[in-house]
Scaffold this motif. Structure first.
Motif, PDB file in Angstrom:
ATOM      1  N   PHE A  36       0.836  -1.209   0.000  1.00 36.11           N
ATOM      2  CA  PHE A  36       0.000   0.000   0.000  1.00 36.11           C
ATOM      3  C   PHE A  36       0.865   1.250   0.000  1.00 36.11           C
ATOM      4  CE2 PHE A  36      -2.387   3.342   2.222  1.00 36.11           C
ATOM      5  CZ  PHE A  36      -3.470   3.475   1.359  1.00 36.11           C
ATOM      6  N   GLY A  37       1.925   1.263   0.791  1.00 34.64           N
ATOM      7  CA  GLY A  37       2.851   2.390   0.856  1.00 34.64           C
ATOM      8  C   GLY A  37       3.548   2.616  -0.470  1.00 34.64           C
ATOM      9  N   ILE A  38       4.014   1.526  -1.109  1.00 36.49           N
ATOM     10  CA  ILE A  38       4.669   1.662  -2.408  1.00 36.49           C
ATOM     11  C   ILE A  38       3.677   2.210  -3.443  1.00 36.49           C
ATOM     12  CG2 ILE A  38       5.736   0.387  -4.308  1.00 36.49           C
ATOM     13  CD1 ILE A  38       6.932  -1.494  -2.153  1.00 36.49           C
ATOM     14  N   LEU A  39       2.490   1.666  -3.424  1.00 41.21           N
ATOM     15  CA  LEU A  39       1.455   2.125  -4.357  1.00 41.21           C
ATOM     16  C   LEU A  39       1.103   3.586  -4.098  1.00 41.21           C
ATOM     17  CD1 LEU A  39      -0.471   1.373  -6.640  1.00 41.21           C
ATOM     18  CD2 LEU A  39      -2.119   0.668  -4.918  1.00 41.21           C
ATOM     19  N   LEU A  40       1.043   3.956  -2.815  1.00 37.48           N
ATOM     20  CA  LEU A  40       0.726   5.339  -2.456  1.00 37.48           C
ATOM     21  C   LEU A  40       1.832   6.285  -2.922  1.00 37.48           C
ATOM     22  CD1 LEU A  40      -1.352   7.120  -1.012  1.00 37.48           C
ATOM     23  CD2 LEU A  40      -0.038   6.804   1.072  1.00 37.48           C
ATOM     24  N   VAL A  41       3.095   5.908  -2.769  1.00 39.53           N
ATOM     25  CA  VAL A  41       4.214   6.736  -3.222  1.00 39.53           C
ATOM     26  C   VAL A  41       4.187   6.866  -4.747  1.00 39.53           C
ATOM     27  CG1 VAL A  41       6.743   6.831  -3.403  1.00 39.53           C
ATOM     28  CG2 VAL A  41       5.661   6.272  -1.219  1.00 39.53           C
ATOM     29  N   LEU A  42       3.956   5.739  -5.445  1.00 37.27           N
ATOM     30  CA  LEU A  42       3.894   5.797  -6.907  1.00 37.27           C
ATOM     31  C   LEU A  42       2.741   6.706  -7.377  1.00 37.27           C
ATOM     32  CD1 LEU A  42       4.624   2.103  -7.976  1.00 37.27           C
ATOM     33  CD2 LEU A  42       6.070   4.086  -8.335  1.00 37.27           C
ATOM     34  N   LEU A  43       1.602   6.551  -6.745  1.00 36.16           N
ATOM     35  CA  LEU A  43       0.460   7.396  -7.109  1.00 36.16           C
ATOM     36  C   LEU A  43       0.757   8.859  -6.778  1.00 36.16           C
ATOM     37  CD1 LEU A  43      -2.656   5.293  -6.006  1.00 36.16           C
ATOM     38  CD2 LEU A  43      -1.938   5.855  -8.316  1.00 36.16           C
TER      39      LEU A  43
END
Length: 185
Positions: A36-43
């Motif tokens: 979720f954190g990686i996805l949030l940073v990418l987004l």
């Protein structure tokens, strides 16, 4: 990502815990938070700036359209006020023109009536003159006829043919003296 989920599930099976929808698996929670954190940073780095730009652009377009609509509305209001002023001025001018036309018509009417009265008076005066002239002519004709009749009657009475000019003068003088006596009355 599916690899991480499988690893999390294998770890849960290895520990021998029961799996189910309501069981808590700490490894799965950690991996879910990491993903979720990686996805949030990418987004946050890639998608959100594009979304924010498009929202801001849309907001600017909407604000520009609102400003243009407000400007058009104020322009329309100004034109409406100007149109109302022009209509009021046109009505005032029309009233002035009607007033002037009525005044001119009244003056023209009075002029025509005065001219008609003058023509009537002139015609009446001419008619009176004509009547007086014809009356005088008729009186003269009657006097001549009366003189001729008097001479004819006198010559028959006297049975003598007198000088017609002298007789005529005598009778004319007598009739004039009668006319003067009538005028004095």
């Amino acid at each position: 990502m599916t690899l991480l989920l499988r690893l999390g599930q294998e770890g849960a099976h290895a520990s021998g815990a029961a799996s189910g929808p309501f069981t808590i698996n700490p490894g799965l929670i950690i991996w879910t938070l990491i993903v979720f954190g990686i996805l949030l940073v990418l987004l946050w780095r890639l998608a959100f700036p594009a979304i924010v730009r498009s929202v801001e652009e849309r907001e600017r377009r909407i604000q520009k359209q609102l400003d243009e609509a407000e400007k058009a509305n104020s322009e329309a209001q100004r034109l409406l006020d100007e149109h109302k002023k022009q209509i009021a001025a046109a009505r005032t001018e029309a009233q002035d023109i009607l007033g002037k036309a009525k005044t001119v018509a009244q003056k023209e009417r009075e002029t025509l009536l005065a001219k008609a009265r003058e023509e009537y008076d002139a015609l009446l005066a001419r008619a009176r003159q004509d009547i007086d002239s014809e009356k005088e002519k008729a009186i003269l004709a009657l006097r001549r006829e009366a003189v001729d009749l008097s001479i004819a009657a006198a010559s028959r009475v006297i049975e003598a043919n007198l000088d017609t000019d002298a007789n005529r003068r005598l009778v004319t003088d007598f009739l004039e003296s009668l006319g003067k006596a009538e005028k004095k009355k």
